[in-house]
Design a protein around this motif. Structure first.
Motif, PDB file in Angstrom:
ATOM      1  N   ASP A  27       0.861  -1.176   0.000  1.00 15.74           N
ATOM      2  CA  ASP A  27       0.000   0.000   0.000  1.00 15.74           C
ATOM      3  C   ASP A  27       0.897   1.225   0.000  1.00 15.74           C
ATOM      4  O   ASP A  27       1.916   1.252   0.697  1.00 15.74           O
ATOM      5  N   ARG A  29       2.012   4.720   1.194  1.00 16.30           N
ATOM      6  CA  ARG A  29       1.880   5.575   2.373  1.00 16.30           C
ATOM      7  C   ARG A  29       2.763   6.801   2.177  1.00 16.30           C
ATOM      8  O   ARG A  29       3.928   6.682   1.775  1.00 16.30           O
ATOM      9  N   ASP A  49      -1.819   8.338  -0.827  1.00 12.59           N
ATOM     10  CA  ASP A  49      -2.188   7.696   0.430  1.00 12.59           C
ATOM     11  C   ASP A  49      -3.565   8.198   0.861  1.00 12.59           C
ATOM     12  O   ASP A  49      -3.700   9.362   1.245  1.00 12.59           O
ATOM     13  N   GLN A  51      -5.076   7.673   3.492  1.00 15.59           N
ATOM     14  CA  GLN A  51      -5.105   7.940   4.924  1.00 15.59           C
ATOM     15  C   GLN A  51      -4.347   9.222   5.299  1.00 15.59           C
ATOM     16  O   GLN A  51      -4.342   9.623   6.463  1.00 15.59           O
ATOM     17  N   PHE A  52      -3.727   9.859   4.328  1.00 13.32           N
ATOM     18  CA  PHE A  52      -2.938  11.048   4.609  1.00 13.32           C
ATOM     19  C   PHE A  52      -3.808  12.203   5.106  1.00 13.32           C
ATOM     20  O   PHE A  52      -3.449  12.899   6.048  1.00 13.32           O
ATOM     21  N   THR A  68      -3.390   3.425  -5.127  1.00  7.82           N
ATOM     22  CA  THR A  68      -3.100   3.372  -3.695  1.00  7.82           C
ATOM     23  C   THR A  68      -2.265   2.150  -3.337  1.00  7.82           C
ATOM     24  O   THR A  68      -1.812   2.029  -2.200  1.00  7.82           O
TER      25      THR A  68
END
Length: 103
Positions: A27, A29, A49, A51-52, A68
């Motif tokens: 993934d 990141r 990312d 989740q950033f 991603t």
């Protein structure tokens, strides 16, 4: 199937991704707030990312071409990582002698 010798993605990548380069499937990141995306070393597809930040998650949701997950070089220093998308890896791994790690 081998790629054409004049494939537009060819730009001398074998100089920094030589035969035997080991890749891991991972993934994406973000590295930090100043380095929050990368591009495929072959076709420039964007890796981000989700989740950033909420903004990044929204951008990814609105742009299905943003990746991603991908293949990244196995290196000690994250700042030296190089990312390749699945289609480009499939097209060039055999010719360039790249190795996909199963670890």
């Amino acid at each position: 199937m081998p790629t054409d010798s004049d494939d537009w993605r060819r730009q001398g990548q074998e100089q920094f991704l030589p035969p035997g380069t080991v890749f891991l499937r991972r993934d994406y990141r973000a590295l930090d707030e100043h380095w929050e995306h990368d591009e495929c070393q072959m076709c420039w597809a964007k890796f981000m990312d989700p989740q950033f930040s909420a903004g990044h998650a929204q951008f990814i949701a609105e742009h299905p071409d943003v990746l991603t997950v991908g293949l990244v070089t196995q290196v000690q220093e994250r700042r030296l990582e190089r990312w390749v998308c699945d289609p480009c890896f499939d097209d060039f791994a055999h010719e360039f002698g790249w190795v996909l790690s199963t670890a």
